[in-house]
Write a protein that holds these residues in place. Structure first.
Motif, PDB file in Angstrom:
ATOM      1  N   GLN A   1       0.843  -1.190   0.000  1.00 13.89           N
ATOM      2  CA  GLN A   1       0.000   0.000   0.000  1.00 13.89           C
ATOM      3  C   GLN A   1       0.882   1.245   0.000  1.00 13.89           C
TER       4      GLN A   1
ATOM      5  N   ILE B   1      -8.399   8.045   4.749  1.00 10.63           N
ATOM      6  CA  ILE B   1      -8.423   7.320   6.021  1.00 10.63           C
ATOM      7  C   ILE B   1      -9.178   8.189   7.018  1.00 10.63           C
TER       8      ILE B   1
ATOM      9  N   ARG C   1      -4.113   1.242  -2.620  1.00 11.59           N
ATOM     10  CA  ARG C   1      -3.726  -0.154  -2.735  1.00 11.59           C
ATOM     11  C   ARG C   1      -3.031  -0.343  -4.084  1.00 11.59           C
TER      12      ARG C   1
ATOM     13  N   PHE D   1       0.935   5.349   1.015  1.00 14.55           N
ATOM     14  CA  PHE D   1       0.268   6.309   1.888  1.00 14.55           C
ATOM     15  C   PHE D   1       0.811   7.706   1.619  1.00 14.55           C
TER      16      PHE D   1
ATOM     17  N   GLU E   1      -7.982   4.085  -4.197  1.00 11.47           N
ATOM     18  CA  GLU E   1      -7.487   5.075  -3.230  1.00 11.47           C
ATOM     19  C   GLU E   1      -8.634   5.526  -2.333  1.00 11.47           C
TER      20      GLU E   1
ATOM     21  N   VAL F   1       2.594   4.015   9.898  1.00  9.34           N
ATOM     22  CA  VAL F   1       3.045   3.280   8.715  1.00  9.34           C
ATOM     23  C   VAL F   1       4.357   2.557   9.026  1.00  9.34           C
TER      24      VAL F   1
ATOM     25  N   ARG G   1      -4.781   6.356   1.562  1.00  8.09           N
ATOM     26  CA  ARG G   1      -4.218   5.041   1.321  1.00  8.09           C
ATOM     27  C   ARG G   1      -4.530   4.634  -0.119  1.00  8.09           C
TER      28      ARG G   1
END
Length: 357
Positions: free
Chosen positions: A298, A328, A319, A300, A325, A352, A317
């Protein structure tokens, strides 16, 4: 001080044909060369007697020739060759095409923290071996850390190393003043503990910015910089990147104490402290200097903006497998003060790093 002869690719020096200039400085020049007798590429360090007598220059080769360890460079052989009436010392060493850790820095001049940690552990292994051989390296800095074929860190350059069979402090042949420990500046002695100090400063620079300490020294001058070292104030909290966890800050702080009795007392002790640190993600920057974090396939990142009520912080975030996207939401915050924004950024980045995002 530069060489008194001018070199170019294709030149032949004794049994070496120069291929490409690698680097240079007060120590001379380093070239990629072909050993025509063995048909083997080597790195050759070239010095002349304007820098030091030939016998003194050969000392580095004699030290490096006896070393056999995966985390230190091995010197194969050395020769004194007359060129245009000048005695040139040529030291042939392992060639590592990946170059130094300087080649790993991102656009913001720091390394990925997981990479910097692994390389520092490798360097401590190499340093542990040097100390077992009765040697103090005395010149630990990013440009003297090469990257091996397995991405391992390898210490090079024994030009100002010190010999002490019983590992007692010994006079420094010379010094890289930026990383010189306070006791070396005061008494001109080097030891196990001064090498540890240099590793601490090197690790700090790798993860926070390779130019940071030099910028401080250049801004205030050498004398004031040495006073900061003596007062334990070279490394300021504000100089740390917001993603650097306390576990690493504590190791750096202990390694760089002005009082050597408060440092790690062996490189093994420091290495074990670093090996006990678990990092799961990392941060880097893109070409524009914006932070990008990576963990578990992922990506960030975050944005912030200021309005009349304070700062708005929004983390995201993405993936990597799908490109999906999302914001969060649980970490979003509004109406933050400047200090509140700094804390939100740090908390997000550390989540993270620690893998608990």
């Amino acid at each position: 001080m530069s060489l008194r002869i001018s070199l170019k690719p294709g030149d032949n020096l004794y049994k070496y044909q120069l291929i490409r200039f690698i680097g240079g400085g007060n120590f001379g020049e380093v070239w990629l060369a072909l050993d025509v007798t063995l048909s083997r590429e080597v790195a050759v360090k070239i010095l002349d007697e304007s820098m030091a007598p030939a016998a003194e220059n050969l000392r580095e080769a004699q030290l490096g020739h006896r070393l056999q360890h995966q985390n230190v460079v091995h010197v194969h052989y050395a020769d004194v060759v007359p060129v245009s009436g000048i005695n040139i010392v040529i030291i042939a060493m392992d060639y590592h095409p990946n170059g130094s850790v300087l080649n790993l820095q991102n656009p913001s001049n720091f390394l990925v923290i997981t990479q910097a940690l692994a390389i520092s552990i490798d360097i401590l292994r190499g340093l542990e071996y040097l100390h077992e051989q009765g040697l103090f390296h005395n010149d630990i800095k990013p440009s003297n850390i090469l990257i091996g074929p397995r991405r391992e860190g390898i210490l090079t350059d024994y030009g100002i190393s010190g010999v002490s069979p019983n590992l007692q402090p010994t006079p420094a042949p010379n010094a890289y003043v930026l990383h010189r420990a306070p006791e070396t500046a005061q008494h001109n002695n080097i030891s196990v503990l001064t090498d540890i100090y240099q590793v601490g400063l090197t690790l700090f620079r790798l993860i926070n910015g390779l130019g940071l300490i030099k910028e401080t020294r250049d801004a205030i001058g050498q004398d004031s910089f040495e006073q900061l070292k003596a007062k334990n104030k070279v490394l300021a909290t504000r100089d740390y990147r917001p993603f650097v966890p306390n576990s690493i800050r504590k190791v750096i702080s202990k390694a760089t104490k002005a009082d050597p009795t408060q440092r790690f007392q062996s490189v093994l002790e420091m290495r074990r402290a670093l090996e006990n640190i678990a990092l799961y993600g990392h941060w880097t920057t893109d070409s524009t200097g914006n932070y990008q974090g990576y963990f578990s396939n992922q990506l960030f990142y975050f944005t912030y903006e200021k309005n009349s009520r304070g700062f708005k912080f929004t983390p995201y975030r993405r993936r990597l497998a799908t490109g999906n996207e999302t914001r969060i939401a649980r970490l979003c915050a509004s109406n933050l003060s400047e200090n509140g924004l700094s804390q939100a950024v740090s908390d997000f980045m550390l989540s993270v790093i620690n893998g608990n995002i």
